[in-house]
Design an enzyme around this catalytic site. Structure first.
Site, PDB file in Angstrom:
ATOM      1  N   SER A 142      36.714  10.606  71.009  1.00 18.10           N
ATOM      2  CA  SER A 142      35.568   9.702  71.183  1.00 18.10           C
ATOM      3  C   SER A 142      34.505  10.386  72.047  1.00 18.10           C
ATOM      4  CB  SER A 142      36.028   8.385  71.806  1.00 18.10           C
ATOM      5  OG  SER A 142      35.000   7.427  71.754  1.00 18.10           O
ATOM      6  N   ASN A 143      33.585   9.634  72.620  1.00 22.44           N
ATOM      7  CA  ASN A 143      32.553  10.219  73.492  1.00 22.44           C
ATOM      8  C   ASN A 143      32.212   9.217  74.590  1.00 22.44           C
ATOM      9  OD1 ASN A 143      30.171   8.540  72.619  1.00 22.44           O
ATOM     10  ND2 ASN A 143      30.823   9.375  70.646  1.00 22.44           N
ATOM     11  N   HIS A 144      31.195   9.548  75.390  1.00 17.57           N
ATOM     12  CA  HIS A 144      30.944   8.763  76.611  1.00 17.57           C
ATOM     13  C   HIS A 144      30.020   7.566  76.423  1.00 17.57           C
ATOM     14  CE1 HIS A 144      32.979  11.740  79.013  1.00 17.57           C
ATOM     15  NE2 HIS A 144      32.235  12.697  78.491  1.00 17.57           N
TER      16      HIS A 144
END
Ligand code: PMT
Length: 410
Positions: free
Chosen positions: A221-223
């Site tokens: 995933s990412n932030h």
């Protein structure tokens, strides 16, 4: 129309508290006071003790037609100057000029003069117009204090570039009084019940991060927190649009009047967004979508082995590019999150995905991008660029909504 006239539309009858701190730019506060009065506002001036060295209380009392407040009480008769009632009286508290010292105290909650105690008690919007030497303005401490204030909702009228009292030249000159008066006018206008300028429009907003499963336990995933996309969805709905928010996983509440469709993976986001686009008048693509996903998802938890683990990834489908192919006369707004060659990458995405405009944010800019409550963006379209200062994500959302309104009006 000059800025004073523009401000006059919304300032008539408003209560403006004008805070003046000890800066050479205090002389411009006289003109600001006059502009606010001419526009029909009632002005009450609060000064720090040092500000009196730069402009006299007599000048400000004459222009504002009110006694000037500096001390917590009047030493002659003991009358108390109540910071609480000043804060309650004001529709807007404008601190112009705001020195580095006052900004630092505001950011840390120091309350050693009437101007600052009034700030801490104010329930109204607060606007600051910084004025200082270029190195003081650029100093990381001042920049951090400004970010803290923006995160707490304080609005900043950015200083200009030019000759400074020190003899140096650079960014730090207080904005011109007309610009500050117009800013306050626009701000108070926007605080009124939102004008339903987007009624009848159906808009999609994608927001948050996608989650690409590796096995039942792990994912890529990412932030992205979703904050930027949720602010946009809320703003568009507040202006009367019917908004579908296609959202990755987040803890944020659904903005009032918005319909949320929850998704996890890039593929799910693609299906939900493309389906909704059929009936939409436009879309804002704010989600941080995975470009790659595991080719297959293990049904059971992957076990540790002795050697390295390789996971084969395949490309996901590009949602924005697909909407760009289908859009016709509809409006499509994209985002570009970059770390290098920002402008060139954003330009290329603008063309490839057929956006009407793209919102560039760079992770090289402090206060921009993921998670925080601020962003620093540049709008890019086929006519040029518009770089905005550091703003709250809510303010960035308002500026995006303004542009969308203009696109619908073409
Ligand atoms: O959520 P926050 O914590 O508030 O953070 C906000 C943000 C940093 C996520 C936001 O401001 C932002 O920049 N969003 C876009 C992030 C991104 O993935 O940009 P990109 O340059 O990789 O993608 C370009 C555009 O194509 C974007 O509009 C993206 O939504 C879209 N895209 C990308 C890949 C894909 N498969 N489908 C897409 O629609």
């Amino acid at each position: 129309m000059d800025s004073a006239t523009a401000a006059g539309r919304t300032l008539a009858g408003r209560h403006i508290l004008l805070g003046i701190t000890g800066s050479i730019a205090a002389y411009k506060a006289a003109m600001l006071c006059r502009l606010l009065k001419t526009a029909g506002a009632e002005v009450q001036v609060v000064m720090t003790p040092l500000a009196k060295q730069f402009i006299t209380p007599l000048t400000m009392a004459t222009l504002s037609k009110n006694p000037i407040l500096v001390e917590f009480f009047n030493p002659e008769n003991g009358a108390w100057n109540s910071h609480v009632s000043l804060g309650e009286w004001a529709d807007c508290y404008v601190i112009a000029p705001a020195t580095a010292n006052t900004l630092a105290k505001m950011a840390t909650g120091v309350a050693d003069n009437l101007l600052l105690t009034t700030y801490l008690s104010a329930r109204c919007p607060v606007v600051v117009a910084p004025a200082m030497d270029l190195d003081m303005y650029a100093h990381p401490a001042t920049q951090q204090n400004l970010r803290t204030l923006v995160e707490r909702g304080v609005r900043i009228v950015e200083p200009g570039d030019g000759e400074l009292a020190s003899g140096l030249s650079g960014k730090g000159r207080m904005a011109e009084p007309g610009e500050i008066a117009a800013f306050v006018g626009r701000l108070l206008d926007g605080q009124d019940e939102k004008k339903k300028t987007l009624t009848g429009k159906r808009l999609i907003v994608t927001a948050g991060a996608t989650i690409e499963a590796i096995d039942p336990v792990r994912f890529i995933s990412n932030h992205s927190s979703g904050k930027m996309g949720y602010a946009i969805a809320g703003e568009l709905a507040a202006r009367g649009a019917e908004v579908t928010l296609v959202s990755g996983r987040t803890a944020l509440p659904v903005p009032p009047g918005v319909e949320r469709v929850d998704v996890l993976s890039a593929d799910e986001m693609y299906d939900a967004t493309v389906a909704a686009f059929d009936k939409a008048d436009g879309a804002v693509m704010c989600a941080a979508v995975a470009d790659y996903t595991p080719e297959s998802v293990s049904e059971t938890k992957l076990k540790k082995g002795d050697g390295e683990l390789f996971i084969r990834l395949r490309r996901t489908r590009d949602i924005a590019a697909e909407l760009g192919r289908r859009k016709g006369e509809r409006i499509l707004v994209g985002f570009a999150l970059e770390t290098d060659h920002e402008e060139a990458h954003a330009q290329s995405k603008l063309e490839k995905k057929n956006f009407d405009f793209i919102v560039l944010n760079s992770l090289r800019d402090a206060g921009a991008g993921f998670r925080g409550d601020t962003n620093k963006v540049t709008f890019i379209d086929r006519t040029g660029d518009e770089a905005l200062p550091l703003l709250s994500k809510q303010e960035v959302a308002e500026r995006i909504a303004d542009r969308i309104e203009r696109l619908f009006a073409r």
